[in-house]
Scaffold this motif. Structure first.
Motif, PDB file in Angstrom:
ATOM      1  N   MET A   1      38.766  44.326  66.210  1.00  0.00           N
ATOM      2  CA  MET A   1      38.818  45.586  66.944  1.00  0.00           C
ATOM      3  C   MET A   1      38.118  45.419  68.292  1.00  0.00           C
ATOM      4  SD  MET A   1      40.464  47.729  65.063  1.00  0.00           S
ATOM      5  CE  MET A   1      40.003  49.409  65.456  1.00  0.00           C
ATOM      6  N   PRO A   2      38.644  46.058  69.349  1.00  0.00           N
ATOM      7  CA  PRO A   2      38.120  45.810  70.691  1.00  0.00           C
ATOM      8  C   PRO A   2      36.727  46.382  70.921  1.00  0.00           C
ATOM      9  CG  PRO A   2      39.776  47.535  70.726  1.00  0.00           C
ATOM     10  CD  PRO A   2      39.819  46.932  69.354  1.00  0.00           C
ATOM     11  N   PHE A   3      35.975  45.672  71.728  1.00  0.00           N
ATOM     12  CA  PHE A   3      34.707  46.149  72.291  1.00  0.00           C
ATOM     13  C   PHE A   3      34.689  45.575  73.690  1.00  0.00           C
ATOM     14  CE2 PHE A   3      30.390  46.683  73.350  1.00  0.00           C
ATOM     15  CZ  PHE A   3      29.749  47.500  72.405  1.00  0.00           C
ATOM     16  N   LYS A 156      29.514  47.241  59.916  1.00  0.00           N
ATOM     17  CA  LYS A 156      30.882  47.153  59.415  1.00  0.00           C
ATOM     18  C   LYS A 156      30.890  46.812  57.929  1.00  0.00           C
ATOM     19  CE  LYS A 156      32.366  45.585  63.939  1.00  0.00           C
ATOM     20  NZ  LYS A 156      32.860  44.466  64.742  1.00  0.00           N
ATOM     21  N   PRO A 157      31.982  47.134  57.230  1.00  0.00           N
ATOM     22  CA  PRO A 157      32.059  46.803  55.806  1.00  0.00           C
ATOM     23  C   PRO A 157      32.145  45.301  55.584  1.00  0.00           C
ATOM     24  CG  PRO A 157      34.158  47.651  56.596  1.00  0.00           C
ATOM     25  CD  PRO A 157      33.182  47.853  57.708  1.00  0.00           C
ATOM     26  N   PRO A 201      30.057  38.177  54.346  1.00  0.00           N
ATOM     27  CA  PRO A 201      29.273  39.055  55.225  1.00  0.00           C
ATOM     28  C   PRO A 201      30.162  39.795  56.220  1.00  0.00           C
ATOM     29  CG  PRO A 201      28.222  36.918  55.018  1.00  0.00           C
ATOM     30  CD  PRO A 201      29.572  36.787  54.369  1.00  0.00           C
ATOM     31  N   PRO A 202      29.773  40.999  56.615  1.00  0.00           N
ATOM     32  CA  PRO A 202      30.576  41.761  57.576  1.00  0.00           C
ATOM     33  C   PRO A 202      30.550  41.121  58.956  1.00  0.00           C
ATOM     34  CG  PRO A 202      28.476  42.833  57.228  1.00  0.00           C
ATOM     35  CD  PRO A 202      28.542  41.701  56.235  1.00  0.00           C
ATOM     36  N   ARG A 203      31.543  41.455  59.756  1.00  0.00           N
ATOM     37  CA  ARG A 203      31.513  41.027  61.148  1.00  0.00           C
ATOM     38  C   ARG A 203      30.353  41.712  61.857  1.00  0.00           C
ATOM     39  NH1 ARG A 203      37.907  41.115  63.043  1.00  0.00           N
ATOM     40  NH2 ARG A 203      38.603  39.460  61.641  1.00  0.00           N
ATOM     41  N   PHE A 302      34.926  42.769  80.510  1.00  0.00           N
ATOM     42  CA  PHE A 302      34.000  41.954  79.755  1.00  0.00           C
ATOM     43  C   PHE A 302      34.182  42.267  78.269  1.00  0.00           C
ATOM     44  CE2 PHE A 302      32.302  42.257  83.961  1.00  0.00           C
ATOM     45  CZ  PHE A 302      31.754  40.996  84.217  1.00  0.00           C
ATOM     46  N   TYR A 303      34.530  41.231  77.502  1.00  0.00           N
ATOM     47  CA  TYR A 303      34.815  41.396  76.077  1.00  0.00           C
ATOM     48  C   TYR A 303      33.620  40.936  75.259  1.00  0.00           C
ATOM     49  CZ  TYR A 303      39.632  41.655  77.812  1.00  0.00           C
ATOM     50  OH  TYR A 303      40.766  41.989  78.501  1.00  0.00           O
ATOM     51  N   VAL A 304      33.364  41.635  74.166  1.00  0.00           N
ATOM     52  CA  VAL A 304      32.330  41.222  73.211  1.00  0.00           C
ATOM     53  C   VAL A 304      33.031  40.969  71.888  1.00  0.00           C
ATOM     54  CG1 VAL A 304      30.159  41.783  72.080  1.00  0.00           C
ATOM     55  CG2 VAL A 304      30.612  42.641  74.389  1.00  0.00           C
ATOM     56  N   GLU A 305      32.992  39.720  71.453  1.00  0.00           N
ATOM     57  CA  GLU A 305      33.648  39.348  70.192  1.00  0.00           C
ATOM     58  C   GLU A 305      32.736  39.674  69.019  1.00  0.00           C
ATOM     59  OE1 GLU A 305      36.713  38.401  70.207  1.00  0.00           O
ATOM     60  OE2 GLU A 305      36.831  38.239  72.402  1.00  0.00           O
ATOM     61  N   ASP A 306      33.364  39.964  67.866  1.00  0.00           N
ATOM     62  CA  ASP A 306      32.555  40.240  66.691  1.00  0.00           C
ATOM     63  C   ASP A 306      32.525  39.043  65.750  1.00  0.00           C
ATOM     64  OD1 ASP A 306      35.122  40.322  65.695  1.00  0.00           O
ATOM     65  OD2 ASP A 306      34.993  42.405  64.992  1.00  0.00           O
TER      66      ASP A 306
END
Length: 306
Positions: A1-3, A156-157, A201-203, A302-306
């Protein structure tokens, strides 16, 4: 999902050198936010494909014109486009009066509900809390009341291991328990399905801190500690530190120092003085102090990856 954070405007005081007043689009999962709204904000939104109708919340840092004078135009355009769903605007005391009086004397009744949330700047406050993100104020020190904003993605789950899940007959409630990090117990209280065996583990939850106009202020460091992405105003090169103090702004080196002391992952520079046509010297100064520094040039995302 985007951030992601997209720069719509990066200049201070007045438009210059093809740069516009401060404004940023922030997208976190399915939510679209706008931070500050300089004069050209809606034109920049159109230029870079930011959909006005998706906006749910607008955050205004302070009432200097280069940070909010585009707001009335944006609100009017959304009205003319027939917007129906609610919009919430967060900003300093006085912003609601400014907008309300313009609506009054233009005899405009907006086609959508418009809510104002007045902000103070004595201490950090939680101002938005939904299932995806929490938003806090970051009190700043400027000539007038001013806040930055901290966006923190909710936990996150846990991720289900497909092969494990398919090997047993799990009920929906049991699946939800595992995703929420809870072991599943049987009627006797004994372990039936463990999160260690059936989930991963969750992202990671991601974070972004926007620090608008401010003098150098280490008091914000605990609030922005370890954020994935920090925007910090960087109006002047450090040789003009006296000018920065006089105008309650920050030098590039000072912004990089804040980023370094706060252990942030990446720093975005912005709010550039009109005196700088070329920005490479500002980037060089920042990277001499904090390597992961980047120019907040308009149109960049600027993207933040999970």
């Amino acid at each position: 999902m985007p951030f992601e954070v997209q720069i719509l405007g990066s200049n201070s005081a007045a438009p210059a050198h093809g740069r516009h007043h401060t404004s940023q689009s922030v997208r976190i999962q399915n939510y679209q936010f706008l931070i500050d709204c300089g004069e050209s904000a809606q034109l920049q939104m159109k230029r870079y494909g930011v959909k006005k109708n998706r906006l749910s919340h607008i955050f205004i840092s302070h009432l200097h014109g280069d940070h909010f004078l585009g707001l009335m135009g944006l609100l009017s355009t959304m009205h003319l486009n027939g917007r129906k769903h609610e919009l919430t605007v967060y900003g300093p005391i006085g912003l609601a009066d400014i907008i309300t009086i313009q609506l009054k004397y233009s005899n405009t009744r907006l086609s959508y509900p418009l809510n104002f949330v007045e902000l103070r700047s004595e201490q950090s406050e939680l101002i938005l809390d939904n299932k995806v993100v929490s938003v806090f104020t970051i009190p700043l020190k400027h000539k007038i009341q001013c806040n930055g904003f901290l966006f923190k993605e909710k936990p996150k789950p846990r991720k289900l291991i497909k092969e494990k899940i398919e090997s047993v007959d799990l009920k929906i409630a049991e699946i939800n328990s595992l995703k929420n990090g809870e072991d599943v117990l049987d009627e006797d209280g004994k372990l039936k399905y463990s999160i260690a065996e059936f989930t991963l583990p969750p992202r990671k939850s991601r974070s972004y801190a926007f620090c608008s106009d401010t003098i150098y202020n280490e008091e914000i460091i605990p609030l922005i500690k370890d954020v994935d992405l920090l925007y910090h105003e960087s109006t002047f090169l450090h040789e003009l530190i006296d000018r920065a103090k006089q105008t309650f702004h920050t030098t590039v080196k000072q912004a990089a120092t804040i980023a370094k002391k706060a252990d942030v992952h990446r720093l975005i520079l912005g709010h550039f003085s009109n005196r700088y046509r070329e920005l490479e010297p500002l980037l060089a100064e920042a990277r001499s102090e904090f390597k992961e520094s980047y120019l907040g040039e308009e149109g960049l995302t600027f993207y933040v990856e999970d």
